[in-house]
Design an enzyme around this catalytic site. Structure first.
Site, short mmCIF file in Angstrom:
data_model
loop_
_atom_site.label_atom_id
_atom_site.label_comp_id
_atom_site.label_asym_id
_atom_site.label_seq_id
_atom_site.Cartn_x
_atom_site.Cartn_y
_atom_site.Cartn_z
N VAL A 125 0.83 -1.20 0.00
CA VAL A 125 0.00 0.00 0.00
C VAL A 125 0.87 1.26 0.00
O VAL A 125 1.99 1.26 0.49
CB VAL A 125 -0.95 0.07 1.22
N CYS A 126 0.30 2.33 -0.55
CA CYS A 126 0.84 3.67 -0.42
C CYS A 126 -0.37 4.59 -0.21
O CYS A 126 -1.40 4.16 0.31
CB CYS A 126 1.70 4.07 -1.61
N ARG A 127 -0.30 5.83 -0.62
CA ARG A 127 -1.43 6.75 -0.41
C ARG A 127 -2.59 6.41 -1.35
O ARG A 127 -3.71 6.23 -0.93
CB ARG A 127 -0.95 8.21 -0.61
#
Length: 108
Positions: free
Chosen positions: A58-60
């Site tokens: 995951v990231c933003r």
């Protein structure tokens, strides 16, 4: 080849989650139990990523996680890009997050 992708609802209970956001983003709010390695540090710290199981990245919103998944899968890992990243996890679906310190957790 397209990277494997999953929605936040497709992540199995207890799965390995790798958060590739920056330190300030992680501190503001992250998935409890996730491993934190900023994208730029991944080539130096890949040894911390589990090699024998699926890893959900995951990231933003999905740009950095897509890069991380490509790099990991090119180097023998089983990485899966989480659609929508932390925005989908917390903002869209209300899944819990925690923050460093006493501040209210939020997705930065």
């Amino acid at each position: 080849m397209d990277n494997p992708r999953a929605s936040v609802h497709e992540i199995p209970e207890g799965a390995s989650i790798l958060d590739v956001r920056e330190d300030d983003e992680w501190a503001a709010g992250h998935i409890e139990g996730a491993l934190h390695i900023p994208l730029a540090d991944l080539p130096a710290r890949y040894g911390e990523v589990p090699l024998d199981e699926d890893v959900y990245v995951v990231c933003r919103t999905g740009g950095r996680s897509r890069q991380a998944v490509t790099w990991l899968n090119d180097n023998g890992f089983d990485a899966i890009d989480v659609n929508g990243g932390m925005g989908a996890w917390s903002l869209d679906n209300g899944k819990p997050i925690v923050a460093d310190g006493d501040d209210e957790p939020w997705v930065k």
